[in-house]
Design an enzyme around this catalytic site. Structure first.
Site, PDB file in Angstrom:
ATOM      1  N   ASP A  77     -11.751   2.264  11.119  1.00 39.30           N
ATOM      2  CA  ASP A  77     -12.339   2.218   9.895  1.00 39.30           C
ATOM      3  C   ASP A  77     -12.772   0.764   9.390  1.00 39.30           C
ATOM      4  OD1 ASP A  77     -13.404   3.432   7.652  1.00 39.30           O
ATOM      5  OD2 ASP A  77     -11.625   3.423   6.548  1.00 39.30           O
ATOM      6  N   LYS A  80       1.000  -1.193   0.005  1.00 44.27           N
ATOM      7  CA  LYS A  80      -0.146   0.034   0.053  1.00 44.27           C
ATOM      8  C   LYS A  80       0.988   1.176  -0.010  1.00 44.27           C
ATOM      9  CE  LYS A  80      -4.300   2.093   1.495  1.00 44.27           C
ATOM     10  NZ  LYS A  80      -5.637   1.445   2.011  1.00 44.27           N
TER      11      LYS A  80
END
Length: 408
Positions: A130, A36
């Site tokens: 999240d 990422k």
């Protein structure tokens, strides 16, 4: 085009793009990895880089069968990257969009896996912040569990916390995804482990119903519902499972279960749920909200794409390639939160019937009023003509006889 990430990794192919960066299929000393790579403007933020380094130990220490392991954090020039295990499969959002809603047994098995992951993270002092279907990966190479569910792994630990720096969000901003934000986050309180439980309960509700309990419409309206409205019951599920959902969606953080308790209680429900088909629930019409953006056009024969309102996780970010779900927006003032409609988020109603107070409902009321008004005018006119006919004189000056409809 391949690119080097630090001295040990090579990124070969883009797997997806998000508001915070890009996920690549990469190669490392020990084989394939997922990389990422955060956006360049984030990598140039020295404060964020410092937080990135501070979080290194905590993130590298998170090891659990249902957590996507972070192998390395790379800081190299303009590159800021998380190197993670590569999971061969798909994310839960993709499955949900394909199937609309899951059978209760599979839904509960998946959420129990994620609850196990959260229990391990919370024990290590890490709050995810999240939790949502996009961040739950399904390992298609793993053994099938109850209801045919693939093993679920939670990913993206630490990303929300890294982005949520005082410089970027200040005290008047919130980070998260509107549909899954706990009320205390909306009210500006610091995020603790209970926010993950609330978000995970929202995910379970969505897997069962096909929609989130407070979602739909403008992000501000969604945030207000989290604080002011109660959740609508789901018909057809065992009462104990429903009570678990209600407890984990409680407005007060202290009333929610801990992650380990939730995982255990959910697994107790699995034998009862075996063989139960997906729920038949009337999905709410998002177009009823006057602040909801119209659904984008879709190819002929396909259902319109439903997208809940959201803005980017970080200012200036491009929309996610899969779904725009992050938000960074002003914390509503107490009077704004109190100004919303109280009561149930979506009151049960007949299939296709508009929600009371919605734009469709008001339009229907106006149509009924116009119809009744026209009917009244016609009746009044008819009555006037009848009176004239009964009282008017004939051509010979004699009164015209009244007509009778009775049988002779």
């Amino acid at each position: 085009m391949a690119r080097k990430i630090g001295s040990r990794y090579t990124a070969n192919q883009i797997l997806g793009r998000g508001s915070a960066g890009t996920v690549w299929l990469g190669e490392g000393p020990e084989g394939p990895v997922a990389v990422k790579l955060l956006r360049e403007d984030l990598a140039s933020d020295q404060e964020l880089v410092g937080r990135f380094v501070q979080e290194r130990t905590a993130l590298l220490g998170l090891e659990h069968p249902h957590i996507v392991t972070v192998r390395d954090l790379v800081v190299d020039g303009n590159d800021l990257a998380l190197v993670m295990d590569l999971v061969r499969g798909t994310d839960l959002r993709t499955r949900l969009e394909r199937e609309r809603r899951l059978a209760p047994e599979a839904a509960v098995a998946i959420v129990a896996d994620v609850a196990d992951a959260l229990a391990a993270a919370h024990a290590a002092g890490v709050v995810h912040r999240d939790v949502k279907p996009e961040n739950v990966l399904l390992d298609m190479q793993g053994p099938l569990g109850p209801g045919g569910a693939h093993p679920a792994l939670l990913t993206d630990f630490g990303v929300a916390k890294l982005i949520d720096s005082p410089k970027r969000t200040r005290a008047t901003k919130i980070i998260g995804t509107p549909d899954y934000l706990a009320p205390e986050i909306v009210e500006g309180l610091p995020p603790r482990a209970a926010v993950d439980i609330y978000a995970l309960a929202t995910v379970l509700y969505e897997l069962l119903a096909g929609f989130t309990p407070f979602g739909g419409g403008h992000p501000g309206a969604v945030l207000r519902r989290h604080v002011t409205e109660t959740v609508v019951p789901l018909p057809g599920i065992p009462e104990e499972l429903w009570q678990l959902l209600v407890q984990c969606l409680a407005k007060a953080p202290a009333s929610r279960l801990r992650a380990s308790e939730l995982a255990a209680r959910l697994r107790e429900q699995l034998p009862i749920l075996a063989g139960m088909p997906p729920l038949d629930v009337d999905e709410p019409d998002l177009s009823e909200d006057p602040e909801e953006e119209p659904a984008p056009a879709s190819p002929a024969g396909e259902a319109p794409v439903r997208r809940r309102g959201a803005v980017s996780l970080v200012p200036g970010a491009r929309p996610d390639s899969n779904r725009d779900t992050h938000t960074s927006m002003r914390v509503p003032a107490p009077d704004e939160l109190a100004g919303g409609a109280h009561g149930t988020a979506r009151a049960p109603r007949a299939t296709g019937a508009p929600r009371p107070g919605s734009a469709r409902h008001r339009a229907a009321v106006r149509r009924r009023r116009i119809t009744l008004g026209v009917a009244g005018v016609v009746l009044a006119a008819a009555a006037g003509v009848g009176a004239w006919w009964a009282s008017a004189d004939g051509d010979d000056g004699a009164p015209r006889p009244a007509h009778s409809t009775s049988a002779p």
